[in-house]
Design a protein around this motif. Sequence first.
Motif, PDB file in Angstrom:
ATOM      1  N   ASP A 133      -4.874   5.947   8.861  1.00 60.34           N
ATOM      2  CA  ASP A 133      -4.332   4.661   8.410  1.00 60.34           C
ATOM      3  C   ASP A 133      -2.846   4.567   8.724  1.00 60.34           C
ATOM      4  OD1 ASP A 133      -6.796   3.860   7.488  1.00 60.34           O
ATOM      5  OD2 ASP A 133      -6.363   4.310   5.380  1.00 60.34           O
ATOM      6  N   PHE A 134      -2.125   5.668   8.466  1.00 57.63           N
ATOM      7  CA  PHE A 134      -0.690   5.698   8.746  1.00 57.63           C
ATOM      8  C   PHE A 134      -0.433   5.458  10.232  1.00 57.63           C
ATOM      9  CE2 PHE A 134       3.004   8.035  10.252  1.00 57.63           C
ATOM     10  CZ  PHE A 134       4.010   7.475   9.487  1.00 57.63           C
ATOM     11  N   LEU A 135      -1.183   6.157  11.082  1.00 60.77           N
ATOM     12  CA  LEU A 135      -1.007   6.001  12.524  1.00 60.77           C
ATOM     13  C   LEU A 135      -1.415   4.604  12.982  1.00 60.77           C
ATOM     14  CD1 LEU A 135      -2.387   9.437  13.768  1.00 60.77           C
ATOM     15  CD2 LEU A 135       0.013   8.725  13.644  1.00 60.77           C
ATOM     16  N   SER A 136      -2.472   4.077  12.384  1.00 58.90           N
ATOM     17  CA  SER A 136      -2.965   2.756  12.767  1.00 58.90           C
ATOM     18  C   SER A 136      -2.012   1.652  12.346  1.00 58.90           C
ATOM     19  CB  SER A 136      -4.345   2.507  12.158  1.00 58.90           C
ATOM     20  OG  SER A 136      -5.274   3.424  12.682  1.00 58.90           O
ATOM     21  N   ASP A 137      -1.336   1.839  11.194  1.00 57.39           N
ATOM     22  CA  ASP A 137      -0.396   0.827  10.731  1.00 57.39           C
ATOM     23  C   ASP A 137       0.790   0.689  11.667  1.00 57.39           C
ATOM     24  OD1 ASP A 137      -1.933   0.166   8.598  1.00 57.39           O
ATOM     25  OD2 ASP A 137      -0.733   1.229   7.107  1.00 57.39           O
ATOM     26  N   SER A 138       1.062   1.714  12.443  1.00 57.28           N
ATOM     27  CA  SER A 138       2.189   1.634  13.367  1.00 57.28           C
ATOM     28  C   SER A 138       1.794   0.969  14.681  1.00 57.28           C
ATOM     29  CB  SER A 138       2.755   3.033  13.627  1.00 57.28           C
ATOM     30  OG  SER A 138       1.787   3.827  14.271  1.00 57.28           O
ATOM     31  N   GLN A 139       0.555   0.502  14.768  1.00 57.54           N
ATOM     32  CA  GLN A 139       0.064  -0.157  15.977  1.00 57.54           C
ATOM     33  C   GLN A 139      -0.533  -1.507  15.588  1.00 57.54           C
ATOM     34  OE1 GLN A 139      -3.006   2.393  17.438  1.00 57.54           O
ATOM     35  NE2 GLN A 139      -1.734   4.183  17.461  1.00 57.54           N
TER      36      GLN A 139
ATOM     37  N   MET B 287       0.851  -1.182   0.000  1.00 63.13           N
ATOM     38  CA  MET B 287       0.000   0.000   0.000  1.00 63.13           C
ATOM     39  C   MET B 287       0.891   1.238   0.000  1.00 63.13           C
ATOM     40  SD  MET B 287      -3.108   0.540   2.570  1.00 63.13           S
ATOM     41  CE  MET B 287      -3.513   2.129   3.182  1.00 63.13           C
ATOM     42  N   ASN B 288       0.642   2.129  -0.901  1.00 62.64           N
ATOM     43  CA  ASN B 288       1.451   3.337  -1.040  1.00 62.64           C
ATOM     44  C   ASN B 288       1.004   4.374  -0.019  1.00 62.64           C
ATOM     45  OD1 ASN B 288       3.153   5.289  -1.938  1.00 62.64           O
ATOM     46  ND2 ASN B 288       2.075   5.667  -3.857  1.00 62.64           N
ATOM     47  N   LYS B 289       1.891   4.766   0.849  1.00 58.45           N
ATOM     48  CA  LYS B 289       1.575   5.742   1.894  1.00 58.45           C
ATOM     49  C   LYS B 289       1.855   7.147   1.409  1.00 58.45           C
ATOM     50  CE  LYS B 289       0.397   2.900   5.039  1.00 58.45           C
ATOM     51  NZ  LYS B 289      -0.985   2.742   5.294  1.00 58.45           N
ATOM     52  N   GLN B 290       1.031   8.094   1.834  1.00 55.72           N
ATOM     53  CA  GLN B 290       1.219   9.496   1.494  1.00 55.72           C
ATOM     54  C   GLN B 290       2.105  10.199   2.511  1.00 55.72           C
ATOM     55  OE1 GLN B 290      -2.764  11.045   1.463  1.00 55.72           O
ATOM     56  NE2 GLN B 290      -2.886  10.866  -0.747  1.00 55.72           N
ATOM     57  N   PHE B 291       2.534   9.502   3.544  1.00 59.95           N
ATOM     58  CA  PHE B 291       3.239  10.137   4.638  1.00 59.95           C
ATOM     59  C   PHE B 291       4.630   9.564   4.781  1.00 59.95           C
ATOM     60  CE2 PHE B 291      -1.261  10.318   5.490  1.00 59.95           C
ATOM     61  CZ  PHE B 291      -1.440  11.653   5.786  1.00 59.95           C
ATOM     62  N   SER B 292       5.528  10.388   5.198  1.00 60.35           N
ATOM     63  CA  SER B 292       6.882   9.941   5.508  1.00 60.35           C
ATOM     64  C   SER B 292       7.204  10.377   6.920  1.00 60.35           C
ATOM     65  CB  SER B 292       7.879  10.551   4.526  1.00 60.35           C
ATOM     66  OG  SER B 292       7.876  11.952   4.647  1.00 60.35           O
ATOM     67  N   VAL B 293       8.136   9.694   7.529  1.00 60.47           N
ATOM     68  CA  VAL B 293       8.483  10.032   8.906  1.00 60.47           C
ATOM     69  C   VAL B 293       9.714  10.923   8.881  1.00 60.47           C
ATOM     70  CG1 VAL B 293       9.185   9.121  11.122  1.00 60.47           C
ATOM     71  CG2 VAL B 293       7.528   7.882   9.762  1.00 60.47           C
ATOM     72  N   ASN B 294       9.579  12.086   9.512  1.00 56.92           N
ATOM     73  CA  ASN B 294      10.646  13.066   9.603  1.00 56.92           C
ATOM     74  C   ASN B 294      10.740  13.501  11.052  1.00 56.92           C
ATOM     75  OD1 ASN B 294      12.495  14.086   7.875  1.00 56.92           O
ATOM     76  ND2 ASN B 294      11.210  15.726   7.057  1.00 56.92           N
ATOM     77  N   ASN B 295      11.822  13.185  11.728  1.00 54.91           N
ATOM     78  CA  ASN B 295      11.964  13.513  13.156  1.00 54.91           C
ATOM     79  C   ASN B 295      10.817  12.940  13.979  1.00 54.91           C
ATOM     80  OD1 ASN B 295      14.295  14.963  12.592  1.00 54.91           O
ATOM     81  ND2 ASN B 295      13.167  16.878  12.309  1.00 54.91           N
ATOM     82  N   ASN B 296      10.432  11.696  13.684  1.00 59.73           N
ATOM     83  CA  ASN B 296       9.330  11.011  14.368  1.00 59.73           C
ATOM     84  C   ASN B 296       7.985  11.694  14.183  1.00 59.73           C
ATOM     85  OD1 ASN B 296      11.039   9.017  15.343  1.00 59.73           O
ATOM     86  ND2 ASN B 296      11.528  10.223  17.163  1.00 59.73           N
ATOM     87  N   GLU B 297       7.862  12.634  13.279  1.00 62.36           N
ATOM     88  CA  GLU B 297       6.603  13.338  13.024  1.00 62.36           C
ATOM     89  C   GLU B 297       6.165  13.061  11.598  1.00 62.36           C
ATOM     90  OE1 GLU B 297       3.260  15.664  13.179  1.00 62.36           O
ATOM     91  OE2 GLU B 297       4.523  15.017  14.819  1.00 62.36           O
TER      92      GLU B 297
END
Length: 172
Positions: free
Chosen positions: A67-73, A1-11
């Motif tokens: 979805d991005f936040l949920s995938d990390s849990q 699944m292609n995510k629209q978000f990237s992690v930068n400084n944990n944000e």
Amino acid sequence: MNKQFSVNNNEPTAQTERLTSREKEFCRIFAETRDKRRAAFEAGYRILPLQSALKLLEKQKIKSYIDFLSDSQDVLLKEAQAGFRRLAFGSAADAVKLIFAENLTDEQIESLDLFNVSDIKRPKGGGIEIKFFDRQKALEALGELSGNNSDSALPFYRALEKSVPQKQEDDD
């Protein structure tokens, strides 16, 4: 699944669209609790929080961030914990409002948070009877899901058991 978000400084940050701080807070709380109204209210949407939450959840950028936040849990575990938390600590205010209100509109009824209500009846004699889920059982289930079901009470139980004199049966 292609995510629209990237992690930068944990944000996590949106590559195409930015979220406001209130929207991010809503997403964070919703991903953790799965409670629309609570997430909106705690994120600062104080007027009609449920309707605000429903509008937010229609936006693709909000859905993607959740979805991005949920995938990390571990999503299912977190949803179960959130549900048991709501049962254990949820408010009964809307159930009380339902008991005392007269002539509620469909919209008003829809906006009530009756998550912790297990049964609603209208007895023959009139009035309304509301039963709630067992908060103690919800707390126990929450403890089991959280991994806090250690046998810490076992030593106390064993000591108590040894302190009580045993009744001896006679074989006459």
